[in-house]
Design a protein around this motif. Structure first.
Motif, short mmCIF file in Angstrom:
data_model
loop_
_atom_site.label_atom_id
_atom_site.label_comp_id
_atom_site.label_asym_id
_atom_site.label_seq_id
_atom_site.Cartn_x
_atom_site.Cartn_y
_atom_site.Cartn_z
N ALA A 120 1.06 -1.16 -0.08
CA ALA A 120 -0.05 -0.17 0.09
C ALA A 120 1.00 1.21 -0.17
O ALA A 120 0.39 2.42 -0.69
N THR A 121 2.02 1.21 0.58
CA THR A 121 2.88 2.45 0.87
C THR A 121 3.83 2.53 -0.30
O THR A 121 3.96 3.61 -0.67
N GLU A 122 4.30 1.42 -0.78
CA GLU A 122 5.29 1.64 -1.79
C GLU A 122 4.60 1.70 -3.20
O GLU A 122 5.40 2.17 -4.26
N TYR A 123 3.21 0.72 -3.54
CA TYR A 123 2.82 0.94 -4.68
C TYR A 123 1.46 1.39 -4.89
O TYR A 123 0.63 1.48 -5.91
N GLN A 124 1.01 1.85 -3.63
CA GLN A 124 -0.54 2.23 -3.65
C GLN A 124 -1.51 1.22 -4.12
O GLN A 124 -2.58 1.48 -4.53
N TRP A 125 -1.14 -0.01 -3.72
CA TRP A 125 -2.17 -0.98 -4.07
C TRP A 125 -3.23 -1.15 -2.94
O TRP A 125 -2.93 -0.68 -1.91
N GLN A 126 -4.52 -1.36 -3.31
CA GLN A 126 -5.46 -1.68 -2.65
C GLN A 126 -5.71 -3.17 -2.28
O GLN A 126 -5.32 -4.03 -3.00
N PHE A 127 -5.74 -3.48 -0.92
CA PHE A 127 -5.69 -4.77 -0.49
C PHE A 127 -6.89 -5.52 0.21
O PHE A 127 -7.76 -4.56 0.89
N VAL A 128 -7.37 -6.68 -0.07
CA VAL A 128 -8.22 -7.40 0.66
C VAL A 128 -7.42 -8.45 1.47
O VAL A 128 -6.32 -9.09 0.97
N THR A 129 -7.36 -8.73 2.95
CA THR A 129 -6.71 -9.65 3.56
C THR A 129 -7.67 -10.51 4.21
O THR A 129 -8.75 -10.35 4.44
N SER A 130 -7.12 -11.87 4.36
CA SER A 130 -8.07 -12.92 4.91
C SER A 130 -6.80 -13.64 5.92
O SER A 130 -5.89 -13.84 5.60
#
Length: 304
Positions: A120-130
């Motif tokens: 999220a901080t390096e590539y601004q990706w959006q995450f879903v975590t499980s």
């Protein structure tokens, strides 16, 4: 026969070389009390001391990723950040750099939220975590909500079935560019405990080789070798887990561009590739990673 050369850390990985201890202590002054000198006179910490390792991780996350809050429930896995970062950076090469709003699913996130923090901080990706453990999900949610850099980027979900990996997490209509996973390694609690003890003994032996004769603390119970059941072991171990992941991935082929998982045991790479070919995966890639003498890899695959 010589071992293959380590590919080294990814060019984008900021954790090359020795830790910048003064900078880390500036980011987190509490770390200063844990800093020692090794026999060469270099600043370091005692990696057999769980509190020191947690503080080091916290300082790394603050200094390199702008994280303001990070903590772990007692007894949960405290991951080595440089290697974790390398998985994220090498996985970034599977995404077209023209893509915006890249969506990533992290399977079995654990309590530390390491991969989503870095992605999220390096590539601004959006995450879903499980994660199957409610305490891990609660911890991940706290980290995600208490850091301004992460707000709105991470959706932490509880997997309520030990039989499933993607089912119950990937919802109808959702699309993902990537999935990632650090699967449980061991087949049983006894095997996991033996691995933990072996790792602790190796650290203590290395410490003595470097000329440090201090008595080693009880690292068996330390957070740096911590981990709950879902983090460390599952029935059938890594081989069974990644086979189940491959089988389920076929069901979500139209919703995910690239699936991936770390593989700790090299012999499991061939087994996973064989299963993926049976499932008619259109593309299978094995990506080697390395830090010093330690070699690791992940397997990525997709279906057309």
């Amino acid at each position: 026969m010589n071992k293959p050369a380590s590919p080294g850390l990814h060019p984008n990985n900021p954790h090359k070389g020795r830790y910048n201890i003064p900078a880390l202590c500036k980011a987190l002054p509490a770390l200063s009390a844990k800093v020692k000198r090794n026999p060469k006179g270099e600043q370091t910490i005692d990696f057999t001391d769980s509190e020191s390792v947690v503080l080091l991780n916290k300082a790394l996350l603050m200094h390199h990723y702008g994280i303001e809050f990070w903590d772990l429930p007692k007894g949960f896995l405290c991951p080595p950040i440089p290697g974790r970062a390398d998985y994220v950076h090498r996985l970034s090469e599977f995404v077209d750099n023209k893509e915006t709003k890249v969506r990533v699913l992290d399977i079995g996130t654990g309590a530390s939220l390491i991969y989503p923090i870095i992605g999220a901080t390096e590539y601004q990706w959006q995450f879903v975590t499980s994660d199957i453990d409610p305490i891990s999900v609660k911890s991940s949610k706290a980290i995600a909500s208490l850091n301004p850099k992460l707000k709105g980027r991470i959706d932490c979900r509880l997997q309520d079935s030990a039989k499933h990996i993607f089912k119950g997490i990937i919802q109808p209509g959702e699309q993902y560019h990537l999935t990632m996973c650090n699967p449980p390694f061991h087949k049983s609690l006894q095997e996991a405990e033996q691995g933990t003890l072996r790792k602790a003994k190796n650290l203590a032996a290395n410490k003595r080789k470097r000329g440090n004769t201090d008595k080693t603390k009880d690292v068996k119970s330390g957070l740096n070798f911590g981990g709950q059941k879902a983090e460390l072991w599952c029935p059938g171990g890594e081989e069974a887990f990644v086979k189940s992941m491959a089988d389920e991935s076929k069901l979500f082929a139209s919703q995910v561009k690239w699936f991936s998982t770390l593989i700790s045991k090299k012999e499991n790479v061939a087994k996973l590739k064989k299963r993926l070919k049976q499932l008619e995966a259109s593309d299978i890639k094995v990506v080697d990673m390395g830090q010093g003498q330690k070699l690791s890899r992940f397997v990525a695959w997709r279906f057309n």
